[in-house]
Design an enzyme around this catalytic site. Sequence first.
Site, short mmCIF file in Angstrom:
data_model
loop_
_atom_site.label_atom_id
_atom_site.label_comp_id
_atom_site.label_asym_id
_atom_site.label_seq_id
_atom_site.Cartn_x
_atom_site.Cartn_y
_atom_site.Cartn_z
N HIS A 44 39.24 1.19 -17.71
CA HIS A 44 38.62 -0.10 -17.40
C HIS A 44 38.87 -0.39 -15.92
O HIS A 44 39.56 0.35 -15.25
CB HIS A 44 39.26 -1.21 -18.23
CG HIS A 44 39.12 -1.02 -19.72
ND1 HIS A 44 37.91 -1.08 -20.36
CD2 HIS A 44 40.03 -0.76 -20.68
CE1 HIS A 44 38.09 -0.88 -21.66
NE2 HIS A 44 39.36 -0.67 -21.88
N ARG A 69 45.57 6.10 -15.76
CA ARG A 69 44.95 6.19 -17.08
C ARG A 69 43.58 6.80 -16.88
O ARG A 69 42.70 6.22 -16.23
CB ARG A 69 44.83 4.82 -17.75
CG ARG A 69 44.04 4.93 -19.06
CD ARG A 69 44.28 3.79 -20.02
NE ARG A 69 43.67 2.55 -19.59
CZ ARG A 69 43.66 1.44 -20.35
NH1 ARG A 69 44.24 1.43 -21.54
NH2 ARG A 69 43.10 0.34 -19.88
N ASP A 83 45.98 16.44 -9.41
CA ASP A 83 45.85 17.09 -8.10
C ASP A 83 45.97 16.07 -6.96
O ASP A 83 46.43 16.39 -5.88
CB ASP A 83 44.50 17.83 -7.99
CG ASP A 83 44.52 19.18 -8.72
OD1 ASP A 83 45.59 19.57 -9.23
OD2 ASP A 83 43.46 19.84 -8.76
N GLN A 146 47.86 7.04 -25.86
CA GLN A 146 47.76 5.67 -26.34
C GLN A 146 47.61 5.61 -27.84
O GLN A 146 46.79 6.33 -28.44
CB GLN A 146 46.61 4.95 -25.66
CG GLN A 146 47.06 4.42 -24.30
CD GLN A 146 46.20 3.27 -23.86
OE1 GLN A 146 45.20 3.50 -23.19
NE2 GLN A 146 46.59 2.05 -24.20
N ALA A 173 45.40 -4.61 -27.37
CA ALA A 173 44.06 -5.17 -27.53
C ALA A 173 43.26 -4.31 -28.51
O ALA A 173 42.74 -4.80 -29.53
CB ALA A 173 43.35 -5.26 -26.18
#
Length: 255
Positions: A44, A69, A83, A146, A173
Amino acid sequence: MKNLKQRLLNGETLNGCWLNLGSAVTAEIVGLSGFDWVLIDLEHGAGSESTTLSQIQAIEHTSTGVIVRAESTEPQRIHRVLDMGAEGVMCPKVRNAEEALKVVKGLHYPPFGNRGVAKMVRATQFGLNFNDYYAKSREQILGIVQIETTEVLNHLDEVAAIDGVDVLFIGPADLSMELGIFGQFDHPTFVEALNKIVAAAKKANKAVGILFFNPDDYQRYHDLGIRFLACGADATFVAEGARTMAGKMSKFRNQ
Ligand code: 3PY
Ligand code: MG
């Protein structure tokens, strides 16, 4: 590298927050603020892989470690940010042991994983440090999956047991949405899921993480045994500061 993985293995609690503005300047400000780690969010948020590069450069001179993430479990997305110099990668919505293994393979060089070898990348100081980076990468790169689907709640032991899965990170969430109790983090069903995740991690000697936005929740999660804690994001820090200031100014104007 800021030794996040070793510090977690030593039993330390590490405090972090999210970066979702895609800004190198806010990344640097947050990096200088005393968090142990920050997470650049490519699932996000406003950033992209190109803004990630400059954010990592901005944070590197601070004492804060950088996690990214990735948008998915695709190996190429994981390889690119490693990298660039990310110390660890989190992948969203890992549903079972097969997907968790895919993440771990993406994180590491052969023979353990499938990470492509390129010497001329930032992570190895453009080749200057390749041998050392290669030798230490397995013990330094932090693998985070996650836990935010109902499906994975049935596979926690298998996921936690995978070598290279270092942190089971709860996505409150998505998890509460899947459980049909969106945002109800005190709901018995949510609490039951948390307990199950913590128990599976404990059995496999892995850490658990969570993101929350109210610092008053810190103690509750820490008491449960969650040691990789993220509270807030650069976007929320800016929004809260701006709204508080605007509110104060309008109060004075209207007096
Ligand atoms: C969620 O809350 O779903 C997240 O992914 C953030 O941790
Ligand atoms: Mg999520």
